[in-house]
Design a protein around this motif. Sequence first.
Motif, PDB file in Angstrom:
ATOM      1  N   GLN A 136       0.601  -1.321   0.476  1.00 60.71           N
ATOM      2  CA  GLN A 136      -0.300  -0.103  -0.008  1.00 60.71           C
ATOM      3  C   GLN A 136       0.720   1.159   0.146  1.00 60.71           C
ATOM      4  OE1 GLN A 136      -2.210  -0.928   3.455  1.00 60.71           O
ATOM      5  NE2 GLN A 136      -3.515  -1.903   2.157  1.00 60.71           N
ATOM      6  N   GLN A 137       2.416   1.115   0.261  1.00 57.37           N
ATOM      7  CA  GLN A 137       2.976   1.863  -0.205  1.00 57.37           C
ATOM      8  C   GLN A 137       2.934   3.050  -0.901  1.00 57.37           C
ATOM      9  OE1 GLN A 137       6.732   0.603   0.996  1.00 57.37           O
ATOM     10  NE2 GLN A 137       7.340   2.178   2.544  1.00 57.37           N
ATOM     11  N   LYS A 138       2.759   4.487  -1.610  1.00 59.89           N
ATOM     12  CA  LYS A 138       2.275   4.611  -2.545  1.00 59.89           C
ATOM     13  C   LYS A 138       3.827   5.741  -3.249  1.00 59.89           C
ATOM     14  CE  LYS A 138      -1.942   6.779  -1.845  1.00 59.89           C
ATOM     15  NZ  LYS A 138      -2.822   7.997  -1.158  1.00 59.89           N
ATOM     16  N   GLY A 139       5.153   6.051  -2.455  1.00 60.95           N
ATOM     17  CA  GLY A 139       6.206   5.592  -2.283  1.00 60.95           C
ATOM     18  C   GLY A 139       7.248   5.297  -1.715  1.00 60.95           C
ATOM     19  N   PHE A 140       8.663   5.508  -2.382  1.00 57.87           N
ATOM     20  CA  PHE A 140       9.807   4.644  -1.696  1.00 57.87           C
ATOM     21  C   PHE A 140      11.097   5.666  -1.735  1.00 57.87           C
ATOM     22  CE2 PHE A 140       9.935   2.788  -5.613  1.00 57.87           C
ATOM     23  CZ  PHE A 140      10.970   3.345  -6.298  1.00 57.87           C
ATOM     24  N   LEU A 141      12.044   5.408  -0.933  1.00 56.95           N
ATOM     25  CA  LEU A 141      13.252   5.936  -0.636  1.00 56.95           C
ATOM     26  C   LEU A 141      14.589   5.726  -1.315  1.00 56.95           C
ATOM     27  CD1 LEU A 141      13.273   7.688   2.715  1.00 56.95           C
ATOM     28  CD2 LEU A 141      11.956   9.015   1.321  1.00 56.95           C
ATOM     29  N   LEU A 142      14.862   6.177  -1.995  1.00 55.48           N
ATOM     30  CA  LEU A 142      16.761   6.058  -2.353  1.00 55.48           C
ATOM     31  C   LEU A 142      17.311   7.446  -1.581  1.00 55.48           C
ATOM     32  CD1 LEU A 142      15.890   5.195  -6.099  1.00 55.48           C
ATOM     33  CD2 LEU A 142      16.311   4.397  -4.695  1.00 55.48           C
ATOM     34  N   TYR A 143      18.424   6.316  -1.115  1.00 57.13           N
ATOM     35  CA  TYR A 143      19.564   7.729  -0.274  1.00 57.13           C
ATOM     36  C   TYR A 143      20.618   7.939  -1.308  1.00 57.13           C
ATOM     37  CZ  TYR A 143      16.900   5.886   3.391  1.00 57.13           C
ATOM     38  OH  TYR A 143      15.539   5.033   3.999  1.00 57.13           O
ATOM     39  N   LEU A 144      21.094   9.175  -1.321  1.00 50.92           N
ATOM     40  CA  LEU A 144      22.180   9.142  -1.963  1.00 50.92           C
ATOM     41  C   LEU A 144      23.092   7.961  -1.615  1.00 50.92           C
ATOM     42  CD1 LEU A 144      22.577  13.722  -0.761  1.00 50.92           C
ATOM     43  CD2 LEU A 144      21.537  12.260  -2.865  1.00 50.92           C
ATOM     44  N   ASP A 145      23.366   7.727  -1.165  1.00 50.82           N
ATOM     45  CA  ASP A 145      24.746   6.364  -0.626  1.00 50.82           C
ATOM     46  C   ASP A 145      23.995   5.589  -2.115  1.00 50.82           C
ATOM     47  OD1 ASP A 145      25.304   7.257   1.741  1.00 50.82           O
ATOM     48  OD2 ASP A 145      24.645   5.929   2.678  1.00 50.82           O
ATOM     49  N   ASN A 146      23.066   5.539  -2.176  1.00 50.35           N
ATOM     50  CA  ASN A 146      22.555   4.130  -3.508  1.00 50.35           C
ATOM     51  C   ASN A 146      23.378   4.682  -4.829  1.00 50.35           C
ATOM     52  OD1 ASN A 146      19.742   4.328  -2.559  1.00 50.35           O
ATOM     53  ND2 ASN A 146      20.631   2.414  -2.446  1.00 50.35           N
ATOM     54  N   TYR A 147      23.637   5.921  -5.063  1.00 46.36           N
ATOM     55  CA  TYR A 147      24.818   5.993  -5.464  1.00 46.36           C
ATOM     56  C   TYR A 147      25.934   6.143  -6.116  1.00 46.36           C
ATOM     57  CZ  TYR A 147      25.642   8.299  -9.947  1.00 46.36           C
ATOM     58  OH  TYR A 147      26.477   9.209 -11.500  1.00 46.36           O
ATOM     59  N   GLU A 148      26.690   6.239  -4.955  1.00 49.14           N
ATOM     60  CA  GLU A 148      27.578   4.859  -4.750  1.00 49.14           C
ATOM     61  C   GLU A 148      27.689   3.791  -5.499  1.00 49.14           C
ATOM     62  OE1 GLU A 148      30.113   5.636  -1.295  1.00 49.14           O
ATOM     63  OE2 GLU A 148      28.590   7.464  -0.926  1.00 49.14           O
ATOM     64  N   LEU A 149      26.536   3.172  -5.158  1.00 45.39           N
ATOM     65  CA  LEU A 149      26.238   1.344  -5.883  1.00 45.39           C
ATOM     66  C   LEU A 149      26.196   1.411  -7.416  1.00 45.39           C
ATOM     67  CD1 LEU A 149      23.731  -0.091  -3.347  1.00 45.39           C
ATOM     68  CD2 LEU A 149      26.272  -0.172  -3.571  1.00 45.39           C
ATOM     69  N   ILE A 150      26.122   2.641  -8.124  1.00 45.64           N
ATOM     70  CA  ILE A 150      25.958   2.618  -9.854  1.00 45.64           C
ATOM     71  C   ILE A 150      26.216   3.278 -10.305  1.00 45.64           C
ATOM     72  CG2 ILE A 150      23.291   2.048  -8.889  1.00 45.64           C
ATOM     73  CD1 ILE A 150      22.663   4.734 -10.515  1.00 45.64           C
ATOM     74  N   GLU A 151      27.317   4.920  -9.380  1.00 52.37           N
ATOM     75  CA  GLU A 151      27.833   5.497 -10.155  1.00 52.37           C
ATOM     76  C   GLU A 151      29.331   5.310 -11.583  1.00 52.37           C
ATOM     77  OE1 GLU A 151      30.267   8.095  -7.857  1.00 52.37           O
ATOM     78  OE2 GLU A 151      30.568   6.745  -6.606  1.00 52.37           O
ATOM     79  N   ASP A 152      29.390   3.889 -11.379  1.00 50.25           N
ATOM     80  CA  ASP A 152      30.447   2.874 -11.955  1.00 50.25           C
ATOM     81  C   ASP A 152      30.070   2.379 -13.494  1.00 50.25           C
ATOM     82  OD1 ASP A 152      32.567   4.466 -11.179  1.00 50.25           O
ATOM     83  OD2 ASP A 152      33.445   2.290  -9.632  1.00 50.25           O
ATOM     84  N   LEU A 153      28.598   2.246 -12.998  1.00 52.35           N
ATOM     85  CA  LEU A 153      27.478   1.841 -14.190  1.00 52.35           C
ATOM     86  C   LEU A 153      27.119   2.460 -15.369  1.00 52.35           C
ATOM     87  CD1 LEU A 153      24.700   0.237 -12.088  1.00 52.35           C
ATOM     88  CD2 LEU A 153      26.411  -1.082 -12.878  1.00 52.35           C
ATOM     89  N   SER A 154      27.234   2.290 -16.805  1.00 47.03           N
ATOM     90  CA  SER A 154      26.838   3.403 -18.210  1.00 47.03           C
ATOM     91  C   SER A 154      25.529   3.354 -17.491  1.00 47.03           C
ATOM     92  CB  SER A 154      27.338   1.481 -19.092  1.00 47.03           C
ATOM     93  OG  SER A 154      25.945   0.665 -18.891  1.00 47.03           O
ATOM     94  N   THR A 155      25.689   3.770 -18.761  1.00 52.86           N
ATOM     95  CA  THR A 155      24.157   4.933 -18.556  1.00 52.86           C
ATOM     96  C   THR A 155      22.624   4.080 -18.807  1.00 52.86           C
ATOM     97  OG1 THR A 155      24.651   7.062 -19.461  1.00 52.86           O
ATOM     98  CG2 THR A 155      22.166   6.752 -19.493  1.00 52.86           C
ATOM     99  N   GLU A 156      22.964   2.652 -20.104  1.00 51.51           N
ATOM    100  CA  GLU A 156      22.260   1.979 -20.065  1.00 51.51           C
ATOM    101  C   GLU A 156      22.139   0.836 -18.407  1.00 51.51           C
ATOM    102  OE1 GLU A 156      21.292  -2.293 -22.697  1.00 51.51           O
ATOM    103  OE2 GLU A 156      22.959  -0.124 -23.577  1.00 51.51           O
ATOM    104  N   GLU A 157      22.820   0.536 -18.363  1.00 51.36           N
ATOM    105  CA  GLU A 157      22.952  -0.284 -16.580  1.00 51.36           C
ATOM    106  C   GLU A 157      22.552   0.310 -15.660  1.00 51.36           C
ATOM    107  OE1 GLU A 157      27.088  -3.263 -16.617  1.00 51.36           O
ATOM    108  OE2 GLU A 157      27.164  -1.070 -16.269  1.00 51.36           O
ATOM    109  N   LYS A 158      22.899   2.355 -15.638  1.00 52.29           N
ATOM    110  CA  LYS A 158      21.945   2.354 -14.736  1.00 52.29           C
ATOM    111  C   LYS A 158      20.424   2.041 -14.709  1.00 52.29           C
ATOM    112  CE  LYS A 158      25.559   5.475 -13.322  1.00 52.29           C
ATOM    113  NZ  LYS A 158      26.284   6.579 -13.820  1.00 52.29           N
ATOM    114  N   GLY A 159      19.754   2.445 -16.361  1.00 52.74           N
ATOM    115  CA  GLY A 159      18.227   2.472 -16.988  1.00 52.74           C
ATOM    116  C   GLY A 159      17.669   1.109 -16.313  1.00 52.74           C
TER     117      GLY A 159
END
Length: 84
Positions: A4-27
Amino acid sequence: MAGQQKGFLLYLDNYELIEDLSTEEKGEWIDAVFLYKRDGVITEFPKGTLLKTAFKVTKSQLDRDFNAWGENVKKEQRQGGRAD
């Protein structure tokens, strides 16, 4: 994970996990996150990839947040407050 949640949080720390991914992989990662939260679908990524690791870490955080949210909803219901 659909609920029933209408939203969720992504934390700034999450970006550290994906910053080395390609744009396609981030998508692919953000699609996997939304599919998981909206429909409960767990996207399978190739074993041993950064994409798989990033999704697993993010999924764990989303699960912890969802469980905490559920506990807060129960607490509010017991106290006669808002249930959403």
